[in-house]
Design a protein around this motif. Sequence first.
Motif, PDB file in Angstrom:
ATOM      1  N   LEU A  42       0.817  -1.208   0.000  1.00  9.64           N
ATOM      2  CA  LEU A  42       0.000   0.000   0.000  1.00  9.64           C
ATOM      3  C   LEU A  42       0.856   1.264   0.000  1.00  9.64           C
ATOM      4  CD1 LEU A  42      -2.898  -1.004   2.398  1.00  9.64           C
ATOM      5  CD2 LEU A  42      -2.974  -0.759  -0.083  1.00  9.64           C
ATOM      6  N   ALA A  43       1.957   1.256   0.753  1.00  9.59           N
ATOM      7  CA  ALA A  43       2.851   2.413   0.790  1.00  9.59           C
ATOM      8  C   ALA A  43       3.477   2.642  -0.582  1.00  9.59           C
ATOM      9  CB  ALA A  43       3.929   2.227   1.846  1.00  9.59           C
ATOM     10  N   ASP A  44       3.879   1.554  -1.241  1.00 10.82           N
ATOM     11  CA  ASP A  44       4.479   1.675  -2.566  1.00 10.82           C
ATOM     12  C   ASP A  44       3.444   2.195  -3.568  1.00 10.82           C
ATOM     13  OD1 ASP A  44       6.636   1.344  -4.448  1.00 10.82           O
ATOM     14  OD2 ASP A  44       5.511  -0.364  -5.252  1.00 10.82           O
ATOM     15  N   TYR A  45       2.224   1.683  -3.484  1.00 12.71           N
ATOM     16  CA  TYR A  45       1.157   2.131  -4.385  1.00 12.71           C
ATOM     17  C   TYR A  45       0.851   3.618  -4.153  1.00 12.71           C
ATOM     18  CZ  TYR A  45      -3.383   2.552  -6.615  1.00 12.71           C
ATOM     19  OH  TYR A  45      -4.426   2.968  -7.388  1.00 12.71           O
ATOM     20  N   GLU A  46       0.752   3.997  -2.887  1.00 13.59           N
ATOM     21  CA  GLU A  46       0.466   5.391  -2.530  1.00 13.59           C
ATOM     22  C   GLU A  46       1.545   6.312  -3.080  1.00 13.59           C
ATOM     23  OE1 GLU A  46       0.775   6.552   1.745  1.00 13.59           O
ATOM     24  OE2 GLU A  46      -1.376   6.821   1.537  1.00 13.59           O
ATOM     25  N   ARG A  47       2.809   5.906  -2.921  1.00 12.30           N
ATOM     26  CA  ARG A  47       3.939   6.702  -3.404  1.00 12.30           C
ATOM     27  C   ARG A  47       3.885   6.853  -4.925  1.00 12.30           C
ATOM     28  NH1 ARG A  47       9.322   7.070  -4.829  1.00 12.30           N
ATOM     29  NH2 ARG A  47      10.576   8.304  -3.412  1.00 12.30           N
ATOM     30  N   GLN A  48       3.596   5.756  -5.628  1.00  6.57           N
ATOM     31  CA  GLN A  48       3.529   5.805  -7.086  1.00  6.57           C
ATOM     32  C   GLN A  48       2.399   6.706  -7.568  1.00  6.57           C
ATOM     33  OE1 GLN A  48       5.830   4.640  -9.154  1.00  6.57           O
ATOM     34  NE2 GLN A  48       6.926   3.969  -7.327  1.00  6.57           N
ATOM     35  N   GLU A  49       1.267   6.676  -6.873  1.00  5.94           N
ATOM     36  CA  GLU A  49       0.143   7.547  -7.234  1.00  5.94           C
ATOM     37  C   GLU A  49       0.504   9.020  -7.043  1.00  5.94           C
ATOM     38  OE1 GLU A  49      -3.246   6.971  -8.454  1.00  5.94           O
ATOM     39  OE2 GLU A  49      -2.008   5.304  -9.136  1.00  5.94           O
ATOM     40  N   ILE A  50       1.155   9.324  -5.932  1.00  2.00           N
ATOM     41  CA  ILE A  50       1.567  10.706  -5.670  1.00  2.00           C
ATOM     42  C   ILE A  50       2.534  11.173  -6.753  1.00  2.00           C
ATOM     43  CG2 ILE A  50       2.849  12.202  -4.086  1.00  2.00           C
ATOM     44  CD1 ILE A  50       1.720  10.394  -1.812  1.00  2.00           C
ATOM     45  N   LEU A  51       3.509  10.328  -7.078  1.00  2.00           N
ATOM     46  CA  LEU A  51       4.475  10.682  -8.122  1.00  2.00           C
ATOM     47  C   LEU A  51       3.784  10.875  -9.470  1.00  2.00           C
ATOM     48  CD1 LEU A  51       7.430   8.335  -7.162  1.00  2.00           C
ATOM     49  CD2 LEU A  51       7.393  10.829  -7.034  1.00  2.00           C
ATOM     50  N   HIS A  52       2.801  10.039  -9.758  1.00  2.00           N
ATOM     51  CA  HIS A  52       2.053  10.148 -11.015  1.00  2.00           C
ATOM     52  C   HIS A  52       1.368  11.511 -11.117  1.00  2.00           C
ATOM     53  CE1 HIS A  52      -0.799   9.281 -14.228  1.00  2.00           C
ATOM     54  NE2 HIS A  52      -1.769   9.661 -13.401  1.00  2.00           N
ATOM     55  N   TYR A  53       0.653  11.903 -10.064  1.00  2.00           N
ATOM     56  CA  TYR A  53      -0.066  13.171 -10.097  1.00  2.00           C
ATOM     57  C   TYR A  53       0.880  14.371 -10.080  1.00  2.00           C
ATOM     58  CZ  TYR A  53      -4.539  10.848  -9.842  1.00  2.00           C
ATOM     59  OH  TYR A  53      -5.630  10.072 -10.131  1.00  2.00           O
ATOM     60  N   LEU A  54       1.992  14.255  -9.363  1.00  4.89           N
ATOM     61  CA  LEU A  54       2.971  15.355  -9.375  1.00  4.89           C
ATOM     62  C   LEU A  54       3.585  15.514 -10.759  1.00  4.89           C
ATOM     63  CD1 LEU A  54       4.763  14.922  -5.936  1.00  4.89           C
ATOM     64  CD2 LEU A  54       3.383  16.871  -6.674  1.00  4.89           C
ATOM     65  N   LYS A  56       2.155  14.648 -13.594  1.00 11.65           N
ATOM     66  CA  LYS A  56       1.089  15.169 -14.453  1.00 11.65           C
ATOM     67  C   LYS A  56       0.904  16.678 -14.249  1.00 11.65           C
ATOM     68  CE  LYS A  56      -3.355  13.460 -16.009  1.00 11.65           C
ATOM     69  NZ  LYS A  56      -4.429  12.515 -15.757  1.00 11.65           N
ATOM     70  N   ALA A  57       1.100  17.126 -13.000  1.00 11.30           N
ATOM     71  CA  ALA A  57       0.944  18.552 -12.670  1.00 11.30           C
ATOM     72  C   ALA A  57       2.267  19.306 -12.771  1.00 11.30           C
ATOM     73  CB  ALA A  57       0.374  18.684 -11.259  1.00 11.30           C
ATOM     74  N   GLU A  58       3.299  18.666 -13.308  1.00 13.53           N
ATOM     75  CA  GLU A  58       4.624  19.268 -13.474  1.00 13.53           C
ATOM     76  C   GLU A  58       5.181  19.800 -12.158  1.00 13.53           C
ATOM     77  OE1 GLU A  58       4.173  22.118 -16.623  1.00 13.53           O
ATOM     78  OE2 GLU A  58       3.788  20.554 -18.115  1.00 13.53           O
ATOM     79  N   GLY A  59       4.961  19.057 -11.075  1.00 11.05           N
ATOM     80  CA  GLY A  59       5.514  19.414  -9.775  1.00 11.05           C
ATOM     81  C   GLY A  59       4.672  20.377  -8.961  1.00 11.05           C
ATOM     82  N   ASN A  60       3.585  20.869  -9.510  1.00  7.45           N
ATOM     83  CA  ASN A  60       2.725  21.816  -8.810  1.00  7.45           C
ATOM     84  C   ASN A  60       1.809  21.050  -7.854  1.00  7.45           C
ATOM     85  OD1 ASN A  60       0.489  23.482  -8.145  1.00  7.45           O
ATOM     86  ND2 ASN A  60       0.987  24.811  -9.878  1.00  7.45           N
ATOM     87  N   VAL A  61       2.050  21.191  -6.559  1.00  6.26           N
ATOM     88  CA  VAL A  61       1.316  20.420  -5.554  1.00  6.26           C
ATOM     89  C   VAL A  61      -0.161  20.797  -5.529  1.00  6.26           C
ATOM     90  CG1 VAL A  61       1.161  19.846  -3.100  1.00  6.26           C
ATOM     91  CG2 VAL A  61       3.392  20.088  -4.164  1.00  6.26           C
ATOM     92  N   SER A  62      -0.481  22.069  -5.676  1.00  2.46           N
ATOM     93  CA  SER A  62      -1.885  22.498  -5.669  1.00  2.46           C
ATOM     94  C   SER A  62      -2.647  21.864  -6.834  1.00  2.46           C
ATOM     95  CB  SER A  62      -1.995  24.014  -5.755  1.00  2.46           C
ATOM     96  OG  SER A  62      -1.490  24.588  -4.576  1.00  2.46           O
ATOM     97  N   GLN A  63      -2.027  21.856  -8.000  1.00  2.94           N
ATOM     98  CA  GLN A  63      -2.677  21.263  -9.169  1.00  2.94           C
ATOM     99  C   GLN A  63      -2.761  19.741  -9.016  1.00  2.94           C
ATOM    100  OE1 GLN A  63      -0.871  22.319 -12.879  1.00  2.94           O
ATOM    101  NE2 GLN A  63      -2.432  21.280 -14.096  1.00  2.94           N
ATOM    102  N   ALA A  64      -1.726  19.109  -8.489  1.00  2.00           N
ATOM    103  CA  ALA A  64      -1.751  17.664  -8.249  1.00  2.00           C
ATOM    104  C   ALA A  64      -2.856  17.314  -7.258  1.00  2.00           C
ATOM    105  CB  ALA A  64      -0.391  17.190  -7.729  1.00  2.00           C
ATOM    106  N   SER A  65      -3.055  18.180  -6.289  1.00  2.00           N
ATOM    107  CA  SER A  65      -4.115  17.995  -5.307  1.00  2.00           C
ATOM    108  C   SER A  65      -5.484  18.009  -5.979  1.00  2.00           C
ATOM    109  CB  SER A  65      -4.028  19.092  -4.242  1.00  2.00           C
ATOM    110  OG  SER A  65      -5.159  19.077  -3.426  1.00  2.00           O
ATOM    111  N   THR A  85      10.925  14.328  -3.066  1.00  2.67           N
ATOM    112  CA  THR A  85      11.459  15.682  -3.233  1.00  2.67           C
ATOM    113  C   THR A  85      11.078  16.187  -4.621  1.00  2.67           C
ATOM    114  OG1 THR A  85      13.555  14.799  -4.027  1.00  2.67           O
ATOM    115  CG2 THR A  85      13.409  15.306  -1.684  1.00  2.67           C
ATOM    116  N   ARG A  86      10.779  17.464  -4.679  1.00  5.53           N
ATOM    117  CA  ARG A  86      10.446  18.053  -5.974  1.00  5.53           C
ATOM    118  C   ARG A  86      11.741  18.384  -6.699  1.00  5.53           C
ATOM    119  NH1 ARG A  86       6.273  22.645  -4.697  1.00  5.53           N
ATOM    120  NH2 ARG A  86       7.299  22.678  -2.701  1.00  5.53           N
ATOM    121  N   PRO A  87      11.769  18.169  -8.009  1.00  4.42           N
ATOM    122  CA  PRO A  87      12.999  18.479  -8.751  1.00  4.42           C
ATOM    123  C   PRO A  87      13.249  19.981  -8.752  1.00  4.42           C
ATOM    124  CG  PRO A  87      11.230  17.855 -10.248  1.00  4.42           C
ATOM    125  CD  PRO A  87      10.734  17.630  -8.850  1.00  4.42           C
ATOM    126  N   VAL A  88      14.518  20.338  -8.767  1.00  4.17           N
ATOM    127  CA  VAL A  88      14.925  21.744  -8.810  1.00  4.17           C
ATOM    128  C   VAL A  88      14.690  22.235 -10.230  1.00  4.17           C
ATOM    129  CG1 VAL A  88      16.859  23.332  -8.534  1.00  4.17           C
ATOM    130  CG2 VAL A  88      16.659  21.336  -7.044  1.00  4.17           C
TER     131      VAL A  88
END
Length: 93
Positions: A42-54, A56-65, A85-88
């Motif tokens: 579940l932790a791995d799945y959750e992490r992959q989903e978060i990375l997917h949305y980030l 897709k939103a090009e690192g914008n947390v508000s848009q990923a939300s 971590t968000r890329p620089v």
Amino acid sequence: MYRRDYQPRTPGDSHPPVHEKPSAGWGEGKLPKLKTSRDRFLADYERQEILHYLKKAEGNVSQASRLSGIPRRTLYRLIKKHGITRPVPDQTR
């Protein structure tokens, strides 16, 4: 309380009844505990989903939300929990 699948033990039975815990050496310690495996999955799945949305939103947390339907504060908490971590941004533009 009796279980429906209870079968009384008779002399000559080679396997313990369903309600008894297996004795030592009968597979103990060879497989990971179910809770541990489930939590890791579940932790791995959750992490992959978060990375997917980030991504897709090009690192914008508000848009990923908004895309994921996860409240922004919760998303920040999950990002911290999983050590994401968000890329620089590229400085050469």
